[in-house]
Motif scaffolding. Sequence first.
Motif, PDB file in Angstrom:
ATOM      1  N   ASP A 174     -13.769  44.391  67.149  1.00 28.29           N
ATOM      2  CA  ASP A 174     -14.566  44.756  65.978  1.00 28.29           C
ATOM      3  C   ASP A 174     -14.632  43.557  65.040  1.00 28.29           C
ATOM      4  O   ASP A 174     -13.663  43.218  64.374  1.00 28.29           O
ATOM      5  N   TYR A 187     -22.068  39.519  66.002  1.00 28.77           N
ATOM      6  CA  TYR A 187     -21.244  38.988  67.082  1.00 28.77           C
ATOM      7  C   TYR A 187     -21.420  39.872  68.314  1.00 28.77           C
ATOM      8  O   TYR A 187     -21.455  41.100  68.214  1.00 28.77           O
ATOM      9  N   TYR A 188     -21.524  39.220  69.481  1.00 31.18           N
ATOM     10  CA  TYR A 188     -21.650  39.942  70.739  1.00 31.18           C
ATOM     11  C   TYR A 188     -20.591  39.469  71.714  1.00 31.18           C
ATOM     12  O   TYR A 188     -20.229  38.294  71.762  1.00 31.18           O
ATOM     13  N   LEU A 189     -20.094  40.392  72.512  1.00 30.37           N
ATOM     14  CA  LEU A 189     -19.134  40.084  73.571  1.00 30.37           C
ATOM     15  C   LEU A 189     -19.899  39.907  74.873  1.00 30.37           C
ATOM     16  O   LEU A 189     -20.697  40.762  75.252  1.00 30.37           O
ATOM     17  N   CYS A 203     -19.998  43.554  69.087  1.00 30.07           N
ATOM     18  CA  CYS A 203     -18.579  43.598  68.714  1.00 30.07           C
ATOM     19  C   CYS A 203     -18.391  44.528  67.516  1.00 30.07           C
ATOM     20  O   CYS A 203     -18.204  44.085  66.375  1.00 30.07           O
ATOM     21  N   TYR A 220      -8.298  45.589  72.821  1.00 27.01           N
ATOM     22  CA  TYR A 220      -9.029  46.126  71.678  1.00 27.01           C
ATOM     23  C   TYR A 220      -9.192  47.648  71.762  1.00 27.01           C
ATOM     24  O   TYR A 220     -10.049  48.219  71.090  1.00 27.01           O
ATOM     25  N   ILE A 274     -17.156  35.337  72.865  1.00 23.42           N
ATOM     26  CA  ILE A 274     -17.802  36.038  71.753  1.00 23.42           C
ATOM     27  C   ILE A 274     -18.827  35.110  71.136  1.00 23.42           C
ATOM     28  O   ILE A 274     -18.514  33.981  70.752  1.00 23.42           O
ATOM     29  N   ALA A 313     -12.318  36.203  73.743  1.00 27.49           N
ATOM     30  CA  ALA A 313     -11.630  37.489  73.615  1.00 27.49           C
ATOM     31  C   ALA A 313     -10.495  37.646  74.623  1.00 27.49           C
ATOM     32  O   ALA A 313      -9.682  38.560  74.487  1.00 27.49           O
ATOM     33  N   LYS A 322     -14.090  47.194  72.698  1.00 18.44           N
ATOM     34  CA  LYS A 322     -14.659  45.910  72.301  1.00 18.44           C
ATOM     35  C   LYS A 322     -14.034  45.493  70.971  1.00 18.44           C
ATOM     36  O   LYS A 322     -13.668  46.342  70.161  1.00 18.44           O
TER      37      LYS A 322
END
Length: 280
Positions: free
Chosen positions: A256, A268-270, A223, A244, A207, A45, A254
Amino acid sequence: MKKKIFYKIIFISIFSFIMSFGNIKGTKVEAAPDTPALGQICLMAMNFVPRGWAKCDGTLLAISNNNALFALLGTTYGGNGVATFALPNLKSPIPNAQYCIATQGIFPSVGSGTGFDPILGQVELFPYNFTPSGWAKCEGQYLNITSNQALFAILGTKFGGNGTSNFRLPDLRGTEPNSNMHYCIAIRGLYPSDDAYSNNESLIGSINLYAPSNQCKADMGLCDGGVLNINSNTAAFGTVGTYYGGNGTIIFGKPDLRGAVPNPQLSYYLQLQGTYPVHQ
């Protein structure tokens, strides 16, 4: 006396082999907790490429400087195979993010695994023509519950299976960004919990895709385009900024990725905590 000399020769031979393997450009014999598998692909990211990674933009690399990575990729993505080879060229599913490939890390193999402990149920993208040990292709295949009790406790039957003797893995065939790649899910690794990332830290701002969407939230943010407090996430704000959204003084946004998920039951995770990425 002869035995001592014999064992000494054996020891020196083994040590020399290990040292020579460690000198292969692009590999590391000893891995830090955040060391990826060589050639592993991750969506980042941040607006820069972290050290030890390269942007997946089709760049040609010299084989002589990256012989270990070349051994994994060959000329699958281009290059003449004599002096050069190409990295995959991948388009990010969202603006301001980029796919990156690990140019340094643990050399993966079929027998010895990737050399790092993933989170159980973690889904990663690999550009190899084999599946590393401890992982399985996401092809919707059935697994025996008895042999995979921890993974079943995480996934259950949300991807299929009868729930008594078997369960299914997610089927992500056809959703890969390139036909020469495949998604793999960790069938061995750390059970997701609040302290899992103290043993396996990812790069802040990376990510990650996970199958256990209701469990892998420690040190991570979904996300979903929401906002986070800067004071509580100063390191993450330092890498992501306001790419973002957010006002940049109190909150930041975050990415999307809800529409980009290759399966509606994946998330999905940041990465919010972990190893701070260093510029090239």
